[in-house]
Write a protein that holds these residues in place. Structure first.
Motif, PDB file in Angstrom:
ATOM      1  N   GLU A  19       0.842  -1.192   0.000  1.00  0.00           N
ATOM      2  CA  GLU A  19       0.000   0.000   0.000  1.00  0.00           C
ATOM      3  C   GLU A  19       0.880   1.247   0.000  1.00  0.00           C
ATOM      4  O   GLU A  19       1.623   1.482   0.948  1.00  0.00           O
ATOM      5  CB  GLU A  19      -0.917   0.006   1.219  1.00  0.00           C
ATOM      6  N   ILE A  20       0.805   1.995  -1.081  1.00  0.00           N
ATOM      7  CA  ILE A  20       1.557   3.240  -1.207  1.00  0.00           C
ATOM      8  C   ILE A  20       0.570   4.311  -1.654  1.00  0.00           C
ATOM      9  O   ILE A  20       0.114   4.293  -2.796  1.00  0.00           O
ATOM     10  CB  ILE A  20       2.704   3.115  -2.235  1.00  0.00           C
ATOM     11  N   SER A  21       0.235   5.211  -0.760  1.00  0.00           N
ATOM     12  CA  SER A  21      -0.731   6.255  -1.124  1.00  0.00           C
ATOM     13  C   SER A  21      -0.051   7.320  -1.982  1.00  0.00           C
ATOM     14  O   SER A  21       1.156   7.569  -1.861  1.00  0.00           O
ATOM     15  CB  SER A  21      -1.319   6.901   0.124  1.00  0.00           C
ATOM     16  N   GLN A  22      -0.863   7.913  -2.838  1.00  0.00           N
ATOM     17  CA  GLN A  22      -0.344   8.972  -3.701  1.00  0.00           C
ATOM     18  C   GLN A  22       0.191  10.126  -2.861  1.00  0.00           C
ATOM     19  O   GLN A  22       1.257  10.665  -3.142  1.00  0.00           O
ATOM     20  CB  GLN A  22      -1.436   9.463  -4.643  1.00  0.00           C
ATOM     21  N   LYS A  23      -0.542  10.472  -1.818  1.00  0.00           N
ATOM     22  CA  LYS A  23      -0.134  11.588  -0.960  1.00  0.00           C
ATOM     23  C   LYS A  23       1.227  11.331  -0.310  1.00  0.00           C
ATOM     24  O   LYS A  23       2.093  12.200  -0.297  1.00  0.00           O
ATOM     25  CB  LYS A  23      -1.201  11.821   0.110  1.00  0.00           C
ATOM     26  N   LYS A  24       1.424  10.124   0.234  1.00  0.00           N
ATOM     27  CA  LYS A  24       2.682   9.801   0.908  1.00  0.00           C
ATOM     28  C   LYS A  24       3.827   9.752  -0.101  1.00  0.00           C
ATOM     29  O   LYS A  24       4.930  10.241   0.170  1.00  0.00           O
ATOM     30  CB  LYS A  24       2.563   8.458   1.642  1.00  0.00           C
ATOM     31  N   VAL A  36      14.280   7.776  -5.804  1.00  0.00           N
ATOM     32  CA  VAL A  36      13.449   6.587  -5.998  1.00  0.00           C
ATOM     33  C   VAL A  36      13.970   5.458  -5.114  1.00  0.00           C
ATOM     34  O   VAL A  36      13.193   4.742  -4.473  1.00  0.00           O
ATOM     35  CB  VAL A  36      13.422   6.168  -7.485  1.00  0.00           C
ATOM     36  N   SER A  37      15.283   5.307  -5.020  1.00  0.00           N
ATOM     37  CA  SER A  37      15.876   4.262  -4.171  1.00  0.00           C
ATOM     38  C   SER A  37      15.544   4.480  -2.702  1.00  0.00           C
ATOM     39  O   SER A  37      15.235   3.528  -1.984  1.00  0.00           O
ATOM     40  CB  SER A  37      17.394   4.232  -4.342  1.00  0.00           C
ATOM     41  N   GLU A  38      15.605   5.713  -2.262  1.00  0.00           N
ATOM     42  CA  GLU A  38      15.295   6.022  -0.863  1.00  0.00           C
ATOM     43  C   GLU A  38      13.814   5.778  -0.557  1.00  0.00           C
ATOM     44  O   GLU A  38      13.473   5.274   0.514  1.00  0.00           O
ATOM     45  CB  GLU A  38      15.674   7.466  -0.537  1.00  0.00           C
ATOM     46  N   VAL A  39      12.949   6.127  -1.490  1.00  0.00           N
ATOM     47  CA  VAL A  39      11.519   5.886  -1.305  1.00  0.00           C
ATOM     48  C   VAL A  39      11.248   4.381  -1.265  1.00  0.00           C
ATOM     49  O   VAL A  39      10.486   3.900  -0.427  1.00  0.00           O
ATOM     50  CB  VAL A  39      10.682   6.571  -2.412  1.00  0.00           C
ATOM     51  N   ALA A  40      11.899   3.637  -2.157  1.00  0.00           N
ATOM     52  CA  ALA A  40      11.739   2.178  -2.180  1.00  0.00           C
ATOM     53  C   ALA A  40      12.195   1.570  -0.859  1.00  0.00           C
ATOM     54  O   ALA A  40      11.528   0.685  -0.308  1.00  0.00           O
ATOM     55  CB  ALA A  40      12.517   1.579  -3.343  1.00  0.00           C
ATOM     56  N   GLU A  41      13.292   2.048  -0.331  1.00  0.00           N
ATOM     57  CA  GLU A  41      13.786   1.553   0.957  1.00  0.00           C
ATOM     58  C   GLU A  41      12.790   1.881   2.075  1.00  0.00           C
ATOM     59  O   GLU A  41      12.529   1.055   2.940  1.00  0.00           O
ATOM     60  CB  GLU A  41      15.145   2.172   1.265  1.00  0.00           C
ATOM     61  N   TYR A  42      12.218   3.069   2.034  1.00  0.00           N
ATOM     62  CA  TYR A  42      11.228   3.483   3.037  1.00  0.00           C
ATOM     63  C   TYR A  42      10.039   2.523   3.063  1.00  0.00           C
ATOM     64  O   TYR A  42       9.570   2.127   4.123  1.00  0.00           O
ATOM     65  CB  TYR A  42      10.757   4.908   2.731  1.00  0.00           C
ATOM     66  N   PHE A  43       9.549   2.150   1.872  1.00  0.00           N
ATOM     67  CA  PHE A  43       8.384   1.268   1.784  1.00  0.00           C
ATOM     68  C   PHE A  43       8.750  -0.216   1.817  1.00  0.00           C
ATOM     69  O   PHE A  43       7.873  -1.066   1.904  1.00  0.00           O
ATOM     70  CB  PHE A  43       7.583   1.558   0.510  1.00  0.00           C
ATOM     71  N   GLY A  44      10.042  -0.539   1.701  1.00  0.00           N
ATOM     72  CA  GLY A  44      10.460  -1.934   1.703  1.00  0.00           C
ATOM     73  C   GLY A  44      10.083  -2.661   0.429  1.00  0.00           C
ATOM     74  O   GLY A  44       9.628  -3.808   0.465  1.00  0.00           O
ATOM     75  N   CYS A  45      10.250  -1.976  -0.696  1.00  0.00           N
ATOM     76  CA  CYS A  45       9.909  -2.575  -1.984  1.00  0.00           C
ATOM     77  C   CYS A  45      11.006  -2.241  -2.996  1.00  0.00           C
ATOM     78  O   CYS A  45      12.007  -1.617  -2.660  1.00  0.00           O
ATOM     79  CB  CYS A  45       8.552  -2.066  -2.461  1.00  0.00           C
ATOM     80  N   SER A  46      10.797  -2.621  -4.239  1.00  0.00           N
ATOM     81  CA  SER A  46      11.792  -2.380  -5.280  1.00  0.00           C
ATOM     82  C   SER A  46      11.629  -0.987  -5.882  1.00  0.00           C
ATOM     83  O   SER A  46      10.566  -0.367  -5.789  1.00  0.00           O
ATOM     84  CB  SER A  46      11.662  -3.423  -6.386  1.00  0.00           C
ATOM     85  N   THR A  47      12.686  -0.542  -6.541  1.00  0.00           N
ATOM     86  CA  THR A  47      12.609   0.735  -7.251  1.00  0.00           C
ATOM     87  C   THR A  47      11.627   0.635  -8.411  1.00  0.00           C
ATOM     88  O   THR A  47      10.969   1.620  -8.746  1.00  0.00           O
ATOM     89  CB  THR A  47      13.999   1.170  -7.772  1.00  0.00           C
ATOM     90  N   ASP A  48      11.500  -0.542  -9.011  1.00  0.00           N
ATOM     91  CA  ASP A  48      10.533  -0.738 -10.094  1.00  0.00           C
ATOM     92  C   ASP A  48       9.115  -0.469  -9.607  1.00  0.00           C
ATOM     93  O   ASP A  48       8.309   0.139 -10.320  1.00  0.00           O
ATOM     94  CB  ASP A  48      10.623  -2.145 -10.669  1.00  0.00           C
ATOM     95  N   THR A  49       8.800  -0.921  -8.400  1.00  0.00           N
ATOM     96  CA  THR A  49       7.472  -0.680  -7.824  1.00  0.00           C
ATOM     97  C   THR A  49       7.234   0.815  -7.675  1.00  0.00           C
ATOM     98  O   THR A  49       6.164   1.315  -8.038  1.00  0.00           O
ATOM     99  CB  THR A  49       7.330  -1.382  -6.460  1.00  0.00           C
ATOM    100  N   ARG A  53       4.415   3.215  -9.581  1.00  0.00           N
ATOM    101  CA  ARG A  53       3.448   4.056  -8.858  1.00  0.00           C
ATOM    102  C   ARG A  53       3.590   5.527  -9.267  1.00  0.00           C
ATOM    103  O   ARG A  53       2.596   6.241  -9.366  1.00  0.00           O
ATOM    104  CB  ARG A  53       3.614   3.917  -7.348  1.00  0.00           C
ATOM    105  N   ILE A  54       4.811   5.983  -9.473  1.00  0.00           N
ATOM    106  CA  ILE A  54       5.025   7.360  -9.939  1.00  0.00           C
ATOM    107  C   ILE A  54       4.289   7.565 -11.259  1.00  0.00           C
ATOM    108  O   ILE A  54       3.584   8.565 -11.452  1.00  0.00           O
ATOM    109  CB  ILE A  54       6.536   7.657 -10.071  1.00  0.00           C
TER     110      ILE A  54
END
Length: 69
Positions: A19-24, A36-49, A53-54
């Motif tokens: 679950e990744i909200s647009q707002k977050k 993108v890498s830092e956001v992926a690490e924050y959510f615990g997912c891949s950069t592709d994910t 979403r972007i």
């Protein structure tokens, strides 16, 4: 014995959606300027994910390499 390798079996075991909200995502990527890498690490997912979403949310992707002003 299964022909699948251990890592392939592990990859197949998890198919849950993150679950990744647009707002977050906008807050982290646009507001805080995280990569993108830092956001992926924050959510615990891949950069592709994150990149998918972007695109899904219509968020403008920064050019690479990006430097904050």
């Amino acid at each position: 014995m299964s022909r699948l390798t251990h890592s392939r079996r592990c990859m197949m075991a998890y198919h849950g959606k993150i679950e990744i909200s647009q707002k977050k995502l906008q807050d982290l990527y646009e507001g805080q300027g995280l990569s993108v890498s830092e956001v992926a690490e924050y959510f615990g997912c891949s950069t592709d994910t994150i990149l998918r979403r972007i695109k899904k949310y219509g968020i403008k992707q920064r050019p690479w390499p990006y430097e904050l002003p």
